[in-house]
Design an enzyme around this catalytic site. Structure first.
Site, PDB file in Angstrom:
ATOM      1  NE  ARG A   8      -6.897   7.450  20.812  1.00  0.00           N
ATOM      2  CZ  ARG A   8      -6.346   6.156  20.494  1.00  0.00           C
ATOM      3  NH1 ARG A   8      -6.306   5.451  21.519  1.00  0.00           N
ATOM      4  NH2 ARG A   8      -5.590   6.136  19.634  1.00  0.00           N
ATOM      5  CG  HIS A  37     -12.941   4.609   2.403  1.00  0.00           C
ATOM      6  ND1 HIS A  37     -13.457   5.731   3.012  1.00  0.00           N
ATOM      7  CD2 HIS A  37     -11.539   4.878   2.780  1.00  0.00           C
ATOM      8  CE1 HIS A  37     -12.653   6.627   3.769  1.00  0.00           C
ATOM      9  NE2 HIS A  37     -11.296   5.945   3.425  1.00  0.00           N
ATOM     10  N   GLY A  76      -9.828   9.450   6.896  1.00  0.00           N
ATOM     11  CA  GLY A  76     -10.910   9.727   5.861  1.00  0.00           C
ATOM     12  C   GLY A  76     -12.115   8.912   6.019  1.00  0.00           C
ATOM     13  N   GLY A  96     -10.834   3.414  12.402  1.00  0.00           N
ATOM     14  CA  GLY A  96     -10.314   3.620  13.876  1.00  0.00           C
ATOM     15  C   GLY A  96     -11.421   4.520  14.699  1.00  0.00           C
ATOM     16  NE  ARG A 109      -6.060   2.055  -0.368  1.00  0.00           N
ATOM     17  CZ  ARG A 109      -6.096   3.246  -0.064  1.00  0.00           C
ATOM     18  NH1 ARG A 109      -4.996   3.490   0.804  1.00  0.00           N
ATOM     19  NH2 ARG A 109      -7.013   3.986   0.142  1.00  0.00           N
ATOM     20  CD  GLU A 129      -9.235  -0.405   3.703  1.00  0.00           C
ATOM     21  OE1 GLU A 129      -8.611  -0.077   5.086  1.00  0.00           O
ATOM     22  OE2 GLU A 129      -9.317   0.560   3.147  1.00  0.00           O
ATOM     23  CG  ASP A 154      -6.059  11.453  17.487  1.00  0.00           C
ATOM     24  OD1 ASP A 154      -5.278  10.760  16.944  1.00  0.00           O
ATOM     25  OD2 ASP A 154      -6.486  11.341  18.625  1.00  0.00           O
ATOM     26  CG  HIS A 183     -13.757   3.205   6.237  1.00  0.00           C
ATOM     27  ND1 HIS A 183     -12.913   2.141   6.160  1.00  0.00           N
ATOM     28  CD2 HIS A 183     -12.621   4.199   6.503  1.00  0.00           C
ATOM     29  CE1 HIS A 183     -11.570   2.280   6.370  1.00  0.00           C
ATOM     30  NE2 HIS A 183     -11.882   3.701   6.561  1.00  0.00           N
ATOM     31  CG  LEU A 184     -17.228   6.678  10.860  1.00  0.00           C
ATOM     32  CD1 LEU A 184     -18.106   6.729  11.960  1.00  0.00           C
ATOM     33  CD2 LEU A 184     -17.562   7.529   9.746  1.00  0.00           C
ATOM     34  N   GLY A 185     -12.199   6.834   9.500  1.00  0.00           N
ATOM     35  CA  GLY A 185     -10.921   6.896   9.998  1.00  0.00           C
ATOM     36  C   GLY A 185     -10.644   8.370   9.687  1.00  0.00           C
ATOM     37  CG  ASN A 209      -1.848   1.210   1.462  1.00  0.00           C
ATOM     38  OD1 ASN A 209      -1.688   2.089   0.551  1.00  0.00           O
ATOM     39  ND2 ASN A 209      -2.715   1.139   2.301  1.00  0.00           N
ATOM     40  NE  ARG A 237      -9.420  13.575   2.968  1.00  0.00           N
ATOM     41  CZ  ARG A 237      -9.299  12.068   2.689  1.00  0.00           C
ATOM     42  NH1 ARG A 237     -10.098  11.638   1.714  1.00  0.00           N
ATOM     43  NH2 ARG A 237      -8.455  11.259   3.217  1.00  0.00           N
TER      44      ARG A 237
HETATM   45  P1  AMP Z   1      -7.811   5.188  11.078  1.00  0.00           P
HETATM   46  O1  AMP Z   1      -7.514   6.338   9.772  1.00  0.00           O
HETATM   47  O2  AMP Z   1      -8.808   4.302  10.510  1.00  0.00           O
HETATM   48  O3  AMP Z   1      -6.457   4.858  11.556  1.00  0.00           O
HETATM   49  O4  AMP Z   1      -8.374   6.108  12.308  1.00  0.00           O
HETATM   50  C1  AMP Z   1      -7.667   7.057  12.749  1.00  0.00           C
HETATM   51  C2  AMP Z   1      -8.794   7.787  13.811  1.00  0.00           C
HETATM   52  O5  AMP Z   1      -9.268   6.880  14.625  1.00  0.00           O
HETATM   53  C3  AMP Z   1      -8.099   9.053  14.473  1.00  0.00           C
HETATM   54  O6  AMP Z   1      -8.971  10.023  14.551  1.00  0.00           O
HETATM   55  C4  AMP Z   1      -8.012   8.242  15.765  1.00  0.00           C
HETATM   56  O7  AMP Z   1      -8.010   9.486  17.037  1.00  0.00           O
HETATM   57  C5  AMP Z   1      -9.227   7.618  15.852  1.00  0.00           C
HETATM   58  N1  AMP Z   1      -9.534   6.763  17.054  1.00  0.00           N
HETATM   59  C6  AMP Z   1      -8.666   5.796  17.410  1.00  0.00           C
HETATM   60  N2  AMP Z   1      -9.133   5.209  18.492  1.00  0.00           N
HETATM   61  C7  AMP Z   1     -10.034   5.957  19.079  1.00  0.00           C
HETATM   62  C8  AMP Z   1     -10.668   6.031  20.332  1.00  0.00           C
HETATM   63  N3  AMP Z   1     -10.838   5.120  21.475  1.00  0.00           N
HETATM   64  N4  AMP Z   1     -11.904   7.163  20.216  1.00  0.00           N
HETATM   65  C9  AMP Z   1     -11.916   8.084  19.337  1.00  0.00           C
HETATM   66  N5  AMP Z   1     -11.330   8.020  18.283  1.00  0.00           N
HETATM   67  C10 AMP Z   1     -10.202   6.896  17.966  1.00  0.00           C
END
Ligand code: AMP
Length: 394
Positions: free
Chosen positions: A279, A175, A207, A325, A86, A380, A277, A203-205, A9, A236
């Site tokens: 979290r 995604h 992106g 995430g 990918r 993925e 971020d 899908h909430l990361g 990737n 974004r």
């Molecule tokens: P990813 O791109 O799928 O790795 O997701 C990253 C996002 O997931 C970041 O905004 C992280 O802060 C969030 N994330 C991971 N663990 C937690 C959690 N326990 N609570 C809130 N957001 C989280």
């Protein structure tokens, strides 16, 4: 002969590698970051010491270093049976994964105009691996492919036809590999077949995107021509009024500046003024930081609106699925989002939600909820490895 499958990737400034054995179990993974910067570095799973990459290492140099390091591992004899890549944009050319050959490479190049930040680096990875492993079949797995089943009413914008015919302006969706995996996993957890299972997959990361999947097929999705449209994301903006381009031009803001603002300075980062971020934003909001509280509010409200909008494409709904995430790890975001949807009869079970569905086959909804709400860890890389193995042996 080793029967491992290598998954590559190549991102804009990072590189991820994963090695799967013949049973599709991941055995080693690696991450190279800050590529093209002087402090480029790589980590291999299980190793204590990071690998120092040459100053300003390219994707090609990082790949060479990582392959050398992999070769020292017992789980890798040096010749995988397939390599899966990918690739972000497959345009309308690729409805499914494709064996890489000169024609595939030139078709991926043709799609690069639609994803100028991604497809060229994806291709750099493909070319480097073809030079390293000329005899190994290589397979491209596209983020857009799963969404090629969108009906025209969902993928066309209300723009003059020439935008679509001459310039390919339509909704492509991204995604796809993750949403496809959600469709398969949700069906398995619900004891159904994918072909009879309809879900809304979020899908909430960093992106974020959401997809309506009807009987296993993608029928609507929130990302569009580029991965900028739709939900609020890390940096974004998601949906904005296209009128802002003209308005900001009048204020002397250039197209380049608007592009950078919408892609890199908006979303959770823009609203919170602190970080992308989630979290950290939730912690700041908890401690009374008002802009972070607003970021969480806008994020959850936009997501809830999109969940409701996705029901327009479905005739029945087996589950709403959270992944990525944020989707997998944040009981708060799941709960605040679902609270907006009480008219749909959705209700979260606080205890199951707190445990991310691990007590209940992914389920986080209460017994009274009209529809199941599931949390499923996405994978993925596994989908890419599976497709690579399938096409290599075909
Ligand atoms: P990813 O791109 O799928 O790795 O997701 C990253 C996002 O997931 C970041 O905004 C992280 O802060 C969030 N994330 C991971 N663990 C937690 C959690 N326990 N609570 C809130 N957001 C989280």
């Amino acid at each position: 002969m080793d029967e491992s499958i290598l998954v590559v990737n190549c991102g804009s400034s990072s590189l991820k590698l994963a090695l799967f054995d013949r049973h599709l179990q991941k055995t080693v993974s690696a991450l190279a970051e800050k590529l093209n910067r002087p402090d480029a570095v790589a980590h291999i799973s299980g190793d204590q010491e990071p690998i120092q990459l040459p100053s300003g290492a390219s994707h090609k140099k990082a790949l060479h270093k990582l392959i050398q390091a992999f070769a020292k591992r017992k789980s890798f004899s040096g010749q995988p049976i397939a390599i899966g890549h990918r690739v972000v944009h497959g345009g309308e050319t690729f409805r499914e994964a494709a064996l890489i050959n000169p024609e595939t490479i030139s078709a991926i190049q043709d799609c690069a105009g639609l994803a100028p930040l991604h497809n060229p680096v994806n291709l750099a990875g493909i070319k480097a691996m073809r030079a390293l492993f000329p005899a190994v079949p290589q397979i491209a797995v596209f983020d857009t492919a799963f969404h090629q089943t969108l009906p025209e009413r969902a993928y066309r914008y209300a723009l003059p036809e020439r935008c679509y015919k001459n310039w390919g302006i339509r909704r492509y969706g991204f995604h796809g590999t993750s949403h496809y995996f959600m469709a398969q996993e949700a069906a398995r957890l619900l004891g159904k077949t994918p072909a009879t299972t309809s879900i809304i997959s979020a899908h909430l990361g960093n992106g974020c995107s959401i997809t309506a999947i009807k009987n296993g097929l993608s029928v609507d999705t929130s990302m569009g021509l580029t991965p900028l449209e739709g939900l609020v994301m890390g940096t974004r903006s998601g949906d904005v009024d296209p009128g802002l381009f003209d308005y900001l031009a009048g204020k002397g803001v250039s197209a380049d500046e608007v592009h950078t603002m919408l892609n890199n300075e908006s979303g959770l980062l823009g609203l919170s003024g602190q970080t992308n971020d989630m979290r950290t934003i939730c912690e700041l909001a908890e401690h009374g930081h008002a802009p972070s509280r607003l970021a969480v509010d806008v994020f959850c409200f936009r997501l809830a609106r999109y969940i409701a909008a996705m029901t327009a494409s479905l005739t029945h709904l087996d589950a709403i699925v959270f992944t990525g995430g944020i989707g997998e790890n944040s009981p708060q975001i799941r709960s605040e989002t679902i609270k907006h949807l009480h008219l749909m009869g959705l209700e979260i079970d606080p205890e199951l939600n707190q445990h991310h569905g691990r007590l209940s086959d992914g389920r986080v909804n209460s017994a009274d909820s009209r529809f199941p709400v599931l949390t499923i860890p996405t994978n993925e890389e596994l989908v890419i490895a599976r497709e690579a193995g399938r096409l290599a042996s075909a």
